[in-house]
Design an enzyme around this catalytic site. Structure first.
Site, PDB file in Angstrom:
ATOM      1  N   LYS A   1      -9.669  -1.990   1.711  1.00 47.77           N
ATOM      2  CA  LYS A   1      -9.285  -0.861   2.566  1.00 47.77           C
ATOM      3  C   LYS A   1     -10.037   0.415   2.165  1.00 47.77           C
ATOM      4  O   LYS A   1     -10.416   1.211   3.025  1.00 47.77           O
ATOM      5  CB  LYS A   1      -7.780  -0.630   2.462  1.00 47.77           C
ATOM      6  CG  LYS A   1      -6.931  -1.839   2.821  1.00 47.77           C
ATOM      7  CD  LYS A   1      -7.188  -2.316   4.222  1.00 47.77           C
ATOM      8  CE  LYS A   1      -6.191  -3.394   4.631  1.00 47.77           C
ATOM      9  NZ  LYS A   1      -6.455  -3.871   5.991  1.00 47.77           N
TER      10      LYS A   1
ATOM     11  N   ASP B   1      -9.611  -9.411   8.940  1.00 46.11           N
ATOM     12  CA  ASP B   1      -9.077  -8.066   8.656  1.00 46.11           C
ATOM     13  C   ASP B   1     -10.045  -6.926   8.955  1.00 46.11           C
ATOM     14  O   ASP B   1      -9.617  -5.876   9.385  1.00 46.11           O
ATOM     15  CB  ASP B   1      -8.659  -8.003   7.182  1.00 46.11           C
ATOM     16  CG  ASP B   1      -7.752  -6.814   6.883  1.00 46.11           C
ATOM     17  OD1 ASP B   1      -6.871  -6.512   7.711  1.00 46.11           O
ATOM     18  OD2 ASP B   1      -7.931  -6.186   5.824  1.00 46.11           O
TER      19      ASP B   1
ATOM     20  N   ARG C   1       1.747 -12.098  -0.732  1.00 43.04           N
ATOM     21  CA  ARG C   1       0.395 -12.379  -0.224  1.00 43.04           C
ATOM     22  C   ARG C   1      -0.213 -13.637  -0.832  1.00 43.04           C
ATOM     23  O   ARG C   1       0.147 -14.058  -1.926  1.00 43.04           O
ATOM     24  CB  ARG C   1      -0.525 -11.200  -0.582  1.00 43.04           C
ATOM     25  CG  ARG C   1      -0.119  -9.866   0.034  1.00 43.04           C
ATOM     26  CD  ARG C   1      -0.506  -9.794   1.482  1.00 43.04           C
ATOM     27  NE  ARG C   1      -0.094  -8.548   2.116  1.00 43.04           N
ATOM     28  CZ  ARG C   1      -0.809  -7.940   3.057  1.00 43.04           C
ATOM     29  NH1 ARG C   1      -1.938  -8.445   3.494  1.00 43.04           N
ATOM     30  NH2 ARG C   1      -0.356  -6.829   3.614  1.00 43.04           N
TER      31      ARG C   1
ATOM     32  N   HIS D   1     -10.673  -2.077  11.584  1.00 46.28           N
ATOM     33  CA  HIS D   1      -9.600  -2.938  11.092  1.00 46.28           C
ATOM     34  C   HIS D   1      -9.407  -4.063  12.114  1.00 46.28           C
ATOM     35  O   HIS D   1      -8.453  -4.061  12.889  1.00 46.28           O
ATOM     36  CB  HIS D   1      -8.330  -2.074  10.958  1.00 46.28           C
ATOM     37  CG  HIS D   1      -7.202  -2.740  10.253  1.00 46.28           C
ATOM     38  ND1 HIS D   1      -5.890  -2.375  10.442  1.00 46.28           N
ATOM     39  CD2 HIS D   1      -7.169  -3.739   9.346  1.00 46.28           C
ATOM     40  CE1 HIS D   1      -5.104  -3.118   9.680  1.00 46.28           C
ATOM     41  NE2 HIS D   1      -5.860  -3.956   9.007  1.00 46.28           N
TER      42      HIS D   1
ATOM     43  N   SER E   1      -1.313  -3.620  10.549  1.00 48.74           N
ATOM     44  CA  SER E   1      -1.021  -4.540   9.444  1.00 48.74           C
ATOM     45  C   SER E   1       0.168  -5.433   9.774  1.00 48.74           C
ATOM     46  O   SER E   1       1.157  -4.979  10.345  1.00 48.74           O
ATOM     47  CB  SER E   1      -0.698  -3.739   8.186  1.00 48.74           C
ATOM     48  OG  SER E   1      -1.743  -2.842   7.925  1.00 48.74           O
TER      49      SER E   1
ATOM     50  N   CYS F   1       0.631  -7.851  11.912  1.00 45.08           N
ATOM     51  CA  CYS F   1       0.931  -8.163  13.324  1.00 45.08           C
ATOM     52  C   CYS F   1       0.279  -9.480  13.724  1.00 45.08           C
ATOM     53  O   CYS F   1       0.096  -9.743  14.914  1.00 45.08           O
ATOM     54  CB  CYS F   1       0.408  -7.067  14.235  1.00 45.08           C
ATOM     55  SG  CYS F   1       1.428  -5.608  14.252  1.00 45.08           S
TER      56      CYS F   1
ATOM     57  N   ARG G   1       0.846  -1.198   0.000  1.00 43.35           N
ATOM     58  CA  ARG G   1       0.000   0.000   0.000  1.00 43.35           C
ATOM     59  C   ARG G   1       0.882   1.249   0.000  1.00 43.35           C
ATOM     60  O   ARG G   1       1.947   1.274   0.609  1.00 43.35           O
ATOM     61  CB  ARG G   1      -0.909   0.015   1.230  1.00 43.35           C
ATOM     62  CG  ARG G   1      -2.034  -0.987   1.151  1.00 43.35           C
ATOM     63  CD  ARG G   1      -2.966  -0.912   2.341  1.00 43.35           C
ATOM     64  NE  ARG G   1      -2.327  -1.326   3.566  1.00 43.35           N
ATOM     65  CZ  ARG G   1      -1.757  -0.541   4.451  1.00 43.35           C
ATOM     66  NH1 ARG G   1      -1.772   0.770   4.282  1.00 43.35           N
ATOM     67  NH2 ARG G   1      -1.182  -1.013   5.530  1.00 43.35           N
TER      68      ARG G   1
ATOM     69  N   TYR H   1      -1.638  -3.391  -6.919  1.00 44.89           N
ATOM     70  CA  TYR H   1      -1.362  -4.276  -5.773  1.00 44.89           C
ATOM     71  C   TYR H   1      -2.363  -4.104  -4.629  1.00 44.89           C
ATOM     72  O   TYR H   1      -2.649  -2.973  -4.206  1.00 44.89           O
ATOM     73  CB  TYR H   1       0.052  -4.019  -5.242  1.00 44.89           C
ATOM     74  CG  TYR H   1       0.606  -5.200  -4.470  1.00 44.89           C
ATOM     75  CD1 TYR H   1       1.252  -6.228  -5.142  1.00 44.89           C
ATOM     76  CD2 TYR H   1       0.463  -5.307  -3.097  1.00 44.89           C
ATOM     77  CE1 TYR H   1       1.759  -7.331  -4.453  1.00 44.89           C
ATOM     78  CE2 TYR H   1       0.962  -6.396  -2.390  1.00 44.89           C
ATOM     79  CZ  TYR H   1       1.614  -7.408  -3.083  1.00 44.89           C
ATOM     80  OH  TYR H   1       2.104  -8.501  -2.398  1.00 44.89           O
TER      81      TYR H   1
HETATM   82  C1  OXD Z   1      -3.087  -4.449   5.589  1.00 43.14           C
HETATM   83  C2  OXD Z   1      -3.740  -5.565   4.894  1.00 43.14           C
HETATM   84  O1  OXD Z   1      -2.099  -3.907   5.085  1.00 43.14           O
HETATM   85  O2  OXD Z   1      -4.657  -6.152   5.475  1.00 43.14           O
HETATM   86  O3  OXD Z   1      -3.539  -4.108   6.679  1.00 43.14           O
HETATM   87  O4  OXD Z   1      -3.376  -5.863   3.738  1.00 43.14           O
HETATM   88 MN    MN Z   2      -5.260  -5.170   7.290  1.00 45.67          MN
END
Ligand code: OXD
Ligand code: MN
Length: 606
Positions: free
Chosen positions: A227, A294, A386, A247, A269, A271, A76, A218
């Site tokens: 998001k 998520d 991913r 989130h 993100s 974690c 991102r 991406y």
């Molecule tokens: C993030 C994702 O970056 O879920 O939080 O991809």
């Molecule tokens: Mn996320």
């Protein structure tokens, strides 16, 4: 693909918008997506021919593909993400802002002719079960078949959404282009994008609402349901309509006696939200079921409790580090029908990544398409590589994961990667203190967004990159919840930290399935019987409160994990003060009061 791609809507607003965008972007053709398997298969074949996809071995990963992005397009792009509300004030201190009309003029110029030589795909999609009161319909226009394939996994997409829209239904327009028009006869590349970061724009117009994304193919930059819609735009709608777009993962924990509690958890993100969401508890008799990894949309139910619903239908998980040890259920989920991006291709037609828990192949092809060997000294997969996999394939998916009403929450967890100071688990004194804990959440940064890894970044509610309006108003919105329902019905709030290290750099806590010990205590606290000590920072499990049966932790680790490091906390407070100062003078009084009280409690504890 002759019978595919036909328009079946009669919705005049939709027809008019698509035609307007066709004239702006001048694609070679327009393709309306119906979301069928035949369409998915045809697009995957097309991408295999174009070199975007490599089909994986049917013996190893049936129905699965590997993609490699352009090396500049791997995460991102937060510094190119904008919230274009009417005023800068509405976007707040944590978002990039630009005047909406000026931004639209700039974007119109960029989108002019941006799809030349390409197909413009029209993707009808819904976030949330179609019958849910919170369901939102979006239409993504994109020139990327990779985006179409991913959106089919991540959202409810296709004809059913066109049917739901009918003649008069409204939708959120989401325009996306990779920003790589093709001149006559110009050969395509396998991952088209605008390689110059300054040419990428991820732009939200909350007042419309609408989303315009240019230059990146991406993840969250391009799969606009995730998001952009389900967090940034949805958070602005949620504020107006009195609910929450968060989130957060959602899981169900059931005790050996059959008591079930639903828990939502917000971590920044990368974690370990996906790991926790489908964790395999090590505590005998306990089960975890996953509802989402998520995003959670949360509203007050008729009975006054908070109900959470996952608006997505897939997992877009970080691959490196995912293994049978860290996340056996994710490994089972991705055995088939999965899209892998930026991982190693093995000679037997499978994939591999760092810390996958299986030996690296003797040789392979790395995420940049180069011959690679473990001895090469470089990482074979990108740290933000991913997998995109259907949630329905998760062996521990909860039977209610698609419930239109959502599930009632017993607890909310906040967390982050913190090597020092923050205890393993800490329960808030009350809702307001819980909001304070969420507001001051922070984490040592990872690769999910471009930027430096390993520095402490405050990330309130793990929403820093995803809040679509003024963060201070967002915190106020959270504080308004006791006014919307009976305070006693709100979930209890906890802060967890699986990432503590000792002075010599060793993990103090094993994490993963062992986190069930912490979740068990959370349930006990919810039921009013877990043992805890009141400390200056919150309620912490007393020495014998966590069920440690069968876990041989080195001596002293638990003490360290559950102690209050007064010196560390004083530094923490200084850092929160500095962060609050950055958020501005308009912070809700409740938060500054919580901070002052914490300071006082720490002072009197010395
Ligand atoms: C993030 C994702 O970056 O879920 O939080 O991809
Ligand atoms: Mn996320």
């Amino acid at each position: 693909m002759s019978e595919l791609g036909k328009c079946t809507t009669t919705n005049p607003a939709l027809l008019a918008w698509v035609e307007e965008m066709r004239q702006l972007c001048t694609p070679a053709s327009v393709f309306w997506c119906d979301g069928s398997q035949a369409e998915y298969d045809a697009l995957c074949n097309l991408m295999v021919e174009a070199g975007t996809f490599t089909r994986l071995s049917d013996d190893k990963r049936p129905g699965s593909f590997l993609a490699r992005s352009h090396p500049s397009d791997v995460a991102r792009v937060e510094d190119r993400t904008f919230i274009c509300s009417r005023t800068k004030e509405e976007a707040g201190p944590t978002n990039n802002w630009a005047e909406p009309e000026e931004m639209k003029t700039r974007l119109r110029a960029m989108f002019t002719g941006s799809m030349a030589g390409r197909t413009m795909y029209v993707i009808p999609f819904a976030m949330g079960p179609l019958e849910s009161p919170l369901c939102k319909v979006g239409i993504e226009i994109t020139d990327s078949p990779y985006v179409v394939a991913n959106m089919r996994i991540m959202t409810r997409m296709g004809q059913s959404v066109i049917d739901k829209l009918g003649e008069n239904g409204t939708f959120i327009p989401c325009l996306h282009s990779v920003g790589a028009p093709l001149n006559d006869g110009q050969p395509d590349v396998s991952w088209p994008c605008a390689p110059d970061p300054a040419n990428k724009y991820i732009v939200h117009f909350p007042e419309d609402p609408s989303i315009w994304s240019y230059g990146s193919g991406y993840g969250g930059n391009a799969l606009l349901g995730k998001k952009c819609l389900a967090l940034r735009i949805a958070s602005t709608m949620a504020r107006r309509e009195g609910w929450l777009a968060e989130h957060m993962l959602i899981l169900a924990l059931t005790s050996p006696e059959g008591k079930k509690h639903y828990i939502a958890a917000a971590f920044p993100s990368a974690c370990g939200k996906t790991n926790l969401a489908m964790m395999q508890p090590t505590l005998p008799g306990w089960t975890v079921r996953c509802l989402g990894d998520d995003i959670a949309w949360i509203r007050v139910g008729e009975d006054g409790r908070l109900y959470a619903m996952n608006p997505e239908t897939g997992f877009f998980g970080v691959a490196p580090g995912t293994s049978r040890q860290s996340n056996p259920n994710a490994m089972a989920t991705i055995e088939s029908n999965t899209i892998f991006t930026n991982v190693v291709q093995t000679p037997d037609g499978d994939i591999w990544w760092e810390d996958m828990g299986v030996p690296a192949p003797a040789r392979g092809i790395d995420w940049q398409g180069n011959e690679w060997q473990p001895e090469s000294g470089t990482k074979g997969s990108h740290p933000n590589a991913r997998f995109t996999a259907p949630a329905a394939q998760c062996p521990v998916i909860d039977p209610d994961w698609e419930s239109p009403a959502g599930v009632p929450l017993s607890a909310i967890l906040f967390g982050g990667r913190r090597q020092t100071t923050i205890p393993l688990v800490n329960e808030a004194f009350n809702w307001e203190h819980g909001v304070f804990l969420g507001s001051s959440a922070g984490s040592e940064t990872t690769a999910a967004a471009l930027g430096k890894a390993g520095v402490l970044r405050r990330d309130p509610f793990a929403m820093l990159p995803f809040c679509g309006y003024n963060m201070v108003d967002y915190l106020r919105h959270w504080l308004s919840l006791p006014g919307k329902t009976d305070r006693a019905k709100l979930p209890k709030v906890f802060f967890v930290n699986w990432f503590r290290k000792s002075d010599d750099g060793k993990w103090l806590w094993p994490g993963y399935g062992e986190n069930s010990r912490v979740l068990k205590w959370v349930c006990e606290r919810v039921e009013g019987n877990g043992k805890a000590v009141e400390t200056p920072v919150g309620f912490i499990p007393s020495a014998d409160a966590l069920d440690m049966a069968g876990l041989d932790l080195p001596a002293g680790n638990l003490d360290e994990l559950l102690s209050v490091d007064l010196e560390g906390w004083r530094k923490e407070v200084e850092d929160i003060v500095a962060y609050y100062t950055k958020l501005g003078s308009d912070l809700p009084e409740s938060l500054t009061a919580s901070l002052a009280q914490l300071q006082q409690r720490l002072a009197s504890a010395s």
